[in-house]
Design an enzyme around this catalytic site. Structure first.
Site, PDB file in Angstrom:
ATOM      1  N   VAL A  98       0.845  -1.189   0.000  1.00  0.00           N
ATOM      2  CA  VAL A  98       0.000   0.000   0.000  1.00  0.00           C
ATOM      3  C   VAL A  98       0.886   1.246   0.000  1.00  0.00           C
ATOM      4  CG1 VAL A  98      -1.893   1.203   1.119  1.00  0.00           C
ATOM      5  CG2 VAL A  98      -1.674  -1.267   1.372  1.00  0.00           C
ATOM      6  N   LYS A 113      -3.282   0.764  -3.521  1.00  0.00           N
ATOM      7  CA  LYS A 113      -2.904  -0.612  -3.188  1.00  0.00           C
ATOM      8  C   LYS A 113      -2.590  -1.350  -4.472  1.00  0.00           C
ATOM      9  CE  LYS A 113      -4.622  -2.840   0.303  1.00  0.00           C
ATOM     10  NZ  LYS A 113      -5.435  -3.614   1.240  1.00  0.00           N
ATOM     11  N   ASP A 206     -13.328 -11.400   6.179  1.00  0.00           N
ATOM     12  CA  ASP A 206     -11.960 -11.344   6.714  1.00  0.00           C
ATOM     13  C   ASP A 206     -11.839 -10.227   7.747  1.00  0.00           C
ATOM     14  OD1 ASP A 206      -9.337 -12.090   7.012  1.00  0.00           O
ATOM     15  OD2 ASP A 206      -8.627 -11.085   5.202  1.00  0.00           O
TER      16      ASP A 206
END
Lengths: 640, 192
Positions: A98, A113, A206
């Site tokens: 990033v 990113k 996640d």
């Protein structure tokens, strides 16, 4: 060389090769006498024939792969992807590096990113990622990181997203357990983000502290929707879409770290749904409070066993004063059977919020009944964590009405309890907050406030914002009824506490000025920027919901004016005041007559053209729109 | 299953069924990509990758060798060559972007040490040079693709392209020499 020359080249080359080297010169003379370029090319080619040796004969490509290393990061500085230019390296995620970048079109900072090359080749996954990331971003929820753009340059896929200045929750947890009030605040904001995403059918898959960013002003931003399952690393289960982002080439411990947040259904490779995100959030909440993960083990199978079969150690055994309701919420989040978790994430968010608000009010009541009278300005609660001072959970909760805030309420509940007491907005027994909604435009081309815009108003860019109050009524120093949201037209009892909330689709600078009752001579207080919020800065990003600290209507009488100034650029006259006025001594008050004069002239000059203000159907907020660089809106507070 | 499928398709294709190729390509592509990725993901320094090894590996995995002739093998390798080229160039492109200035994916010239030259050329430059070569000698470029990225022998190349051995030899010589000179002049001008 021309196509004709090139065509000739190979024929002559082969013919010359047939000859003895000493005969070649004559051959060239004969066939290229009128074409120097061809001749030069041919003779170099003939020389290269020897030199080429076994070139390309043994196909082998040497890979000296240093992708992702520090070295390669440095070389990306200054490089452009689309109209984004990389400024510096921010960090490495499981899903690629990033970078901080600037958007050269819009001149803003953003996070870029770069996705690992593997994705580029997997069109299907890439497509799914783009869909999910865009849908999550399209919720425009203030707790979900906004994705500006997804693109590709030289085979590298990148995501341009909102730059979040702050730290990851992982960072924060590493500094030790987080007090319940603050942990609840973080969990609640994360749950708000999940509720918004789940409402449009997107599961994060996640949730972990690495994906939760804490902005310096206390705002929580959830990262990486759609990235889970993008990682081509061998999945744990058959269904890759269930696989969290496992960092590659990392120590086993790091990978373990991700496994810890998996839900029981995930460890079994079942299909995930929104309740799986709830589980992971439960693990995160527990870890915030305790500093340890609830399900641990030395190996992946050990962790799986813990997730599937063990109950985490109850909070009460690990924390002093752990509120019982907190344990109840955790029990529900960490129910092995997902049927027993919250059946909607909005419900979860609401429950977290309610408990947070209760703890906050408890803390406030406990910590100082003391300075109720005097201190005017918004200042942080004395000393440390309000929560350590929280009463035991046996305290009866206030009687709440059934009125509740919309699930998408964007309020940011500050941990710090602040108050505006005697002050400015001091009022009598009842207050009517009337809107004398006149707003005014003022171009910033000159710093002289009196400048009248030269451009016709309809050609100026539109500017707009919404504001609303959240009001907590108080009786005998205790909360009475549930906090409610208001566009500003209701009657409020004196002693009520309120927060001012603000959001705009544009970025800009927000100033709130309170003009005191005229009968006592002109008086001004700068209510925003405030020292405890947004790092005392007036700068507000697009779609960033801003909530002030809590202020109190006191019982003095008089007319109060609340000026809202929403400007594209910082206003120097007001910025210059900050050093003098945002001090514990001044507490926001403009005590210098010259300063008051400057502000009075500024306000007068702004009050020249109109904007429109309108409450929404339910009287929950007021929308203000107009054209120009600076929008000014006056809320008049009347009381009797 | 997949093994039989690919073998059958390969047989159908060489038997003249052109539609078999459309079904064959994605299967071979995905297997090659998978192999290449698992290989490249190891990320060891100074790793050396022979594209043809991957093609071999894919071939052994996908095709039942008892059923196919050497011509079939050549055809399989031939179509794999194009895929390998795309995969490797894609990868090199990413590598170059990740490490500006490139150079980390270089052709290693097996004879370089003996001859005393060190010519480090990157794969992207080779690819571009091949495209330029193809603009006036498309078949030469195809030969390079088959030989270098597919690992085909002269005989196999001749079979796939349906031309004579001698022509393959001749064109291969010109293509190699032309590419070498082209790349060397680029590398020389960069050094200066």
């Amino acid at each position: 060389m021309t196509p004709e020359q090139l065509q000739k080249l190979s024929g002559l080359y082969h013919a010359a090769l047939e000859l003895e080297p000493q005969q070649r010169e004559a051959f060239l003379q004969k066939h290229c006498s009128d074409d120097d370029e061809l001749r030069r090319e041919l003779s170099q080619l003939l020389a290269a024939n020897e030199e080429a040796g076994t070139f390309l004969m043994k196909p082998s490509v040497k890979l000296n792969s240093e992708i992702g290393s520090k070295q390669s990061d440095a070389s990306l500085i200054g490089r452009a992807f689309g109209h984004y230019r990389i400024v510096s390296h921010l960090g490495a995620g499981g899903m690629g590096e990033v970078y901080l970048a600037t958007d050269e079109k819009l001149g803003r900072k953003l996070a870029l990113k770069l996705l690992p090359a593997e994705f580029a080749n997997d069109r299907e996954r890439l497509r799914r990622f783009v869909t999910e990331a865009k849908s999550a971003s399209a919720t425009a929820h203030p707790n979900i990181v906004t994705i500006h753009d997804i693109g590709e340059t030289d085979g590298i896929h990148y995501i341009a997203q909102e730059f979040v200045e702050g730290e990851t929750l992982r960072n924060r947890i590493e500094q030790g357990p987080i007090p319940p009030l603050e942990a609840l605040n973080i969990a609640q904001q994360t749950a708000n983000a999940l509720a918004a995403a789940h409402a449009v059918g997107i599961v994060h898959r996640d949730i972990k502290p690495e994906n939760i960013m804490l902005r310096h002003d206390g705002f929580v931003k959830l990262l990486d929707f759609g990235l889970a399952g993008m990682n081509p690393t061998e999945a744990m289960s058959g269904d890759q879409s269930n696989s969290p982002t496992l960092p590659k080439n990392t120590a086993p411990g790091v990978i373990m770290g991700t496994v810890n947040y998996m839900s029981p259904e995930q460890t079994r490779g079942h299909k995930l749904d929104f309740r799986s995100d709830q589980w992971s959030l439960g693990v995160v909440l527990y870890e915030m409070l305790v500093g340890e993960r609830p399900f641990q083990g030395e190996s992946m199978p050990d962790i799986f066993v813990a997730i599937l079969e063990r109950q985490p150690i109850p909070l009460a055994e690990l924390l002093d004063d752990a509120p019982a309701q907190l344990q109840q919420i955790l029990d529900k989040l960490l129910a092995k059977n997902r049927e027993q978790r919250y059946q909607s994430s909005a419900q979860l968010a609401e429950e977290l919020k309610r408990l947070h608000r209760r703890l906050e009010l408890d803390a406030e009541r406990n910590a100082d009944e003391v300075s109720e009278s005097a201190t005017l300005f918004i200042q942080p609660k004395p000393t440390a964590s309000p929560v350590t001072a929280a009463p035991p959970p046996t305290a009866e909760p206030p009687t709440f009405s059934t009125q509740s805030l919309p699930a998408d309420a964007m309020t940011k509940e500050l941990a710090q309890v602040t108050r505006l007491s005697r002050v400015t907005i001091g009022l009598a027994a009842f207050l009517i907050v009337g809107l004398i909604a006149v707003a005014v435009w003022w171009t910033m081309q000159s710093k002289t406030p009196a400048t009248v815009p030269a451009i016709p108003a309809e050609q100026l860019p539109e500017r707009s914002f919404n504001y609303w109050l959240t009001v907590q009524m108080m009786r005998d120093g205790k909360p009475y009824r549930e906090e409610f949201q208001s566009a500003g037209k209701e009657r409020y009892e004196s002693g009520s506490k309120f927060r001012f909330n603000f959001i705009s689709p544009q970025s800009g600078y927000l100033y709130l000025i309170n003009e005191g009752p005229a009968e006592n001579g002109i008086s001004f207080w700068l209510l925003f920027p405030m020292p405890t919020v947004n790092e005392a800065s007036a700068k507000i990003e697009a779609n960033q919901a801003m909530t002030t600290g809590r202020m109190t209507f006191n019982e003095n009488t008089g007319d109060e004016k609340l000026w809202i100034i929403w400007a594209a650029q910082a206003i120097n006259e007001l910025e210059n005041l900050k050093a003098d006025v945002l001090t514990p001594q001044a507490q926001g008050e403009l005590r210098n007559p010259q300063q008051r004069d400057t502000v009075r002239r500024l306000l007068t000059s702004l009050s020249q053209s109109k904007s429109e203000a309108e409450e929404d159907r339910h009287n929950l907020k007021t929308a203000v729109t107009g054209r120009g660089d600076t929008l000014i809106h006056l809320v008049e507070l009347k009381h009797h | 299953m997949a093994e039989e499928g690919i073998t059958q398709l390969l047989l159908q294709w060489s038997g003249g069924d052109r539609t078999a190729l459309d079904r064959l390509l994605p299967l071979v592509y995905s297997e090659l990509r998978r192999l290449a990725q698992s290989y490249l993901r190891r990320r060891q320094p100074n790793l050396s990758l022979e594209p043809t090894l991957l093609v071999h590996e894919a071939y052994l995995k996908l095709v039942n060798q008892e059923q196919v002739s050497w011509q079939n093998r050549a055809q399989f390798f031939g179509l794999s060559a194009k895929i390998m080229r795309d995969l490797m160039v894609d990868h090199a492109r990413h590598a170059r972007a990740a490490k500006r200035g490139g150079g980390n994916y270089s052709l290693s010239l097996s004879e370089a040490d003996r001859v005393g030259q060190s010519l480090n050329l990157d794969l992207l430059a080779l690819n571009e040079a091949m495209e330029e070569l193809a603009s006036f000698k498309p078949r030469h470029c195809q030969i390079v693709e088959l030989r270098f990225f597919g690992g085909l022998t002269i005989e196999e190349t001749a079979e796939v392209l349906a031309i004579s051995h001698a022509t393959v030899e001749r064109d291969w010589n010109f293509a190699r020499t032309w590419l070498y000179r082209h790349l060397k002049s680029i590398s020389d001008s960069e050094q200066n």
